[in-house]
Design a protein around this motif. Sequence first.
Motif, PDB file in Angstrom:
ATOM      1  N   ALA A  26      86.038 143.051  43.823  1.00  0.00           N
ATOM      2  CA  ALA A  26      84.656 142.626  44.049  1.00  0.00           C
ATOM      3  C   ALA A  26      83.989 143.006  42.672  1.00  0.00           C
ATOM      4  O   ALA A  26      82.870 143.548  42.705  1.00  0.00           O
ATOM      5  N   THR A  29      78.820 140.167  39.179  1.00  0.00           N
ATOM      6  CA  THR A  29      78.511 139.002  38.288  1.00  0.00           C
ATOM      7  C   THR A  29      76.964 138.908  37.979  1.00  0.00           C
ATOM      8  O   THR A  29      76.208 139.474  38.849  1.00  0.00           O
ATOM      9  N   TYR A  85      75.468 141.600  40.547  1.00  0.00           N
ATOM     10  CA  TYR A  85      75.591 141.598  42.007  1.00  0.00           C
ATOM     11  C   TYR A  85      77.071 141.495  42.431  1.00  0.00           C
ATOM     12  O   TYR A  85      77.718 140.672  41.393  1.00  0.00           O
ATOM     13  N   SER A  86      77.513 142.414  43.374  1.00  0.00           N
ATOM     14  CA  SER A  86      78.930 142.135  43.856  1.00  0.00           C
ATOM     15  C   SER A  86      78.692 141.721  45.183  1.00  0.00           C
ATOM     16  O   SER A  86      78.063 142.326  46.014  1.00  0.00           O
ATOM     17  N   GLU A  87      79.636 140.670  45.610  1.00  0.00           N
ATOM     18  CA  GLU A  87      79.480 140.241  46.870  1.00  0.00           C
ATOM     19  C   GLU A  87      80.218 141.364  48.056  1.00  0.00           C
ATOM     20  O   GLU A  87      79.603 141.403  48.909  1.00  0.00           O
ATOM     21  N   GLY A  88      81.085 141.998  47.636  1.00  0.00           N
ATOM     22  CA  GLY A  88      81.809 142.998  48.480  1.00  0.00           C
ATOM     23  C   GLY A  88      81.547 144.314  48.213  1.00  0.00           C
ATOM     24  O   GLY A  88      82.269 145.215  48.293  1.00  0.00           O
ATOM     25  N   TRP A  89      80.361 144.739  47.764  1.00  0.00           N
ATOM     26  CA  TRP A  89      80.116 146.038  47.400  1.00  0.00           C
ATOM     27  C   TRP A  89      79.872 147.062  48.290  1.00  0.00           C
ATOM     28  O   TRP A  89      80.226 148.241  48.214  1.00  0.00           O
TER      29      TRP A  89
END
Length: 145
Positions: A24, A27, A49-53
């Motif tokens: 993840a 970006t 930001y990371s979608e699956g953080w």
Amino acid sequence: DVIKPFLILLFINVMLLALWTALAPLTFSRRGLEYDRFGRQIESVGICYSEGWLPYGISLLVTNFAALILCIIEAYRARNIQSEFSESKYIGVAVVSIFQALLFGIPLFFLTQSNPSSQSFILAAVVFVCSMAVLLLIFVPKIIL
């Protein structure tokens, strides 16, 4: 005595961070905050930001808080050691200071998500307090005594 738990904790942290980076990745994105009357962007903010953080962040938080709690317990057990060079009192105070900074800093960090400058200040303040707690409480007593 200390190297084995340190290496285990280091390995867990590196593995969690490597998995986060691989599965993840962060970006960068920029969004406009304010526009003039002609529709041109005046002010913007950029974030990574990371979608699956969430699972990685929680895993890191739990791992490091568990280590911090174990450190507090060990410092409490060693509080009555009578020695001229015993540093457990100062280490215990430093660890409790770090715990307090994180206890107040993490919720404040999430509460200030709408204001990036406040969020940056909170993050910098927590890092400063944690660093100075360790440095001052470990080295100043050696200089004075």
